[in-house]
Write a protein that holds these residues in place. Structure first.
Motif: not given
Length: 495
Positions: A440-448
């Motif tokens: 459940g650890v957030r790793l990244a968000r894809l660029p937008r």
């Protein structure tokens, strides 16, 4: 001259008040009627082929929309007044003594107490906007790790599903609401094959585990099995998308959407008929998948059933019932004869076909809204995503509660798990794509930004762990699929 008593005068005043009130109501109603009548006359004066009943319905809907906007505008003004009042009080509170002879210590204590209360109110008021600002700054660090490599443009409508072949040559498949499925060269972005055998929206595409055969599910109440032959073109040098400048969080208009024929998908070879058509459903077939070995296929439908077919004979082997509402997805285990189906009834079910005489069913109840997808991972885990803005990781040996819960700010669509690295890709309604690990650890968000990323709802994600260029693919209702290169070692190290 006769005089009125006090009671008579009071009664007359009350009557006059009621009369004036009724007149004001009539004036208001008459003004609304005049405005509606004027709009109706303007609409009728235009050249239109719409029936009168449709025009009247449109006028009523426009009126409702206008009233809703007026209410929101009034609420916004009230909130602004409250914020201004709190700001003024915060500025002068520390200097107000309220007419009492207070000592310097008492004044300081009272002022600090009042100021802290007002500060807390202001923090609560501005919490939503500041959280958005902070989140936009957080995502800039992941751009070097998550790079857009290629865009696949050619569909005329939204893309519901994306998949990658398990055999050579490795190609990308997309299923679209434009009634077609397209196969793409991952390296060049060129369309290789177009399948046009369906007469409804193509909702899902999955490739056979060992052969050049595809399985597509459609809104025409069927699933098709069709064979393809592709020859990959020579790769062309690709531009570095990371050199494109632009600020994050920039909105797009319909004019920015890619042209449906930009890459010439109409020129690629076309397949018009399937090898086999699976026809036992009474509603939209929303998803389909191959069982391990590829000799059987499973379909999920809006008729609340999932069907198991023999691929060679096209015969229905089992009809799986139990869901209370429409199914949304189905997925098979990569190494065992297990199937998981998800539904709008807020549950997903595990079906076991390892023993031919027993088809045990386990029901997972943990979401509060539609379960949009549920997929298997390595071992005994299932990951489910829902419109309730959560993703949950489950242990098949303990169904009572999830072992991890991911909470997001938008509904989650068809998820996919990188089996080797145990990374979950979450496509969202709000155009975001986020990466989490199994804990459940957030790793990244894809660029937008204004030059890359999806412009509308992201419908699906798919990992391709062995491809040297793109190892994650996403598709959306902006009519394009995107190939990403995720530097997984750097991503895990940053974690």
């Amino acid at each position: 001259m006769p005089t009125e008593s006090g009671s008579c005068a009071t009664a007359r005043q009350a009557k006059q008040k009621r009369k004036s009130h009724s007149l004001s109501i009539r004036r208001t109603n008459s003004s609304e009627q005049e405005r509606t009548g004027l709009q109706r006359e303007m609409l009728e004066g235009q050249d239109t082929k719409l029936p009168s009943s449709v025009r009247n319905t449109l006028l009523e809907l426009f009126g409702q929309i206008e009233r809703e906007f007026e209410n929101l505008y009034i609420e916004n003004l009230e909130l602004r007044r409250e914020i201004d009042t709190l700001n003024e009080r915060l500025a002068v509170e520390g200097q107000t003594i309220d007419g009492a002879e207070l000592s310097k210590g008492q004044l300081k204590t009272k002022a600090s107490h009042s100021t802290s209360q007002l500060s807390q109110k202001l923090k609560t008021t501005y919490k939503a906007s500041t959280s958005k600002i902070v989140s936009s700054f957080k995502t800039t660090t992941s751009r070097a790790i998550c790079q857009l490599v290629k865009e696949y443009v050619g569909h005329r409508d939204g893309i519901w599903d994306v998949s990658v072949t398990k055999t050579q040559p490795v190609v990308l498949g997309t299923a679209s609401a434009d009634h077609t499925a397209l196969l793409w060269s991952i390296e060049t972005g060129k369309c290789l094959v177009k399948y046009v055998g369906h007469v409804g929206s193509v909702n899902s595409i999955k490739f056979h585990p060992t052969e050049q055969v595809a399985l597509t599910a459609s809104g025409d109440q069927t699933a098709h099995i069709w064979r393809y032959m592709v020859q990959l073109p020579m790769p062309q040098p690709t531009a570095d998308c990371n050199q494109m400048s632009g600020e994050d969080e920039i909105e797009f208009s319909d004019k920015d959407e890619p042209d449906g024929d930009a890459d010439g998908s109409s020129d690629c070879p076309t397949i018009r008929a399937p090898l086999t058509s699976l026809k036992s459903h009474q509603g939209v077939v929303i998803a389909a998948d191959w069982l391990v070995g590829g000799k059987q296929a499973i379909t999920a439908s809006w008729d609340r059933t999932a069907n198991l077919y023999d691929v060679e004979t096209s015969e229905l082997v089992h009809s799986l019932t139990g869901h209370d509402q429409e199914l949304t997805h189905c997925c098979t285990h990569p190494t065992q004869r297990l199937v998981v189906t998800s539904s709008r009834d807020t549950t997903f079910r595990l079906w076991d076909f390892r023993d031919p005489s027993i088809h045990s069913v386990n029901v997972f109840q943990g979401h509060t809204d539609t379960v949009t997808s549920a997929v298997f991972t390595v071992g005994d885990n299932v990951v489910s995503g829902s419109d309730d803005r959560t993703v949950k990781v489950w242990d098949l040996k303990n169904m009572r509660s999830p072992i991890a819960t991911i909470r997001t700010d938008s509904a989650v669509n068809r998820i996919n798990v990188c089996v080797g690295q145990r990374i979950i890709a979450l496509p969202h309604d709000n155009r975001q794509v986020r990466l989490f690990d199994m804990s459940g650890v957030r790793l990244a968000r894809l660029p937008r930004s204004n030059r890359q990323g999806h412009r509308r709802m992201v419908c699906c994600s798919a990992w391709s762990e062995d491809h040297p260029i793109c190892n994650l693919f996403t598709c959306g209702f902006d009519r394009q699929a995107i190939g990403w290169n995720i530097n997984i070692p750097a991503l895990l190290q940053e974690k």
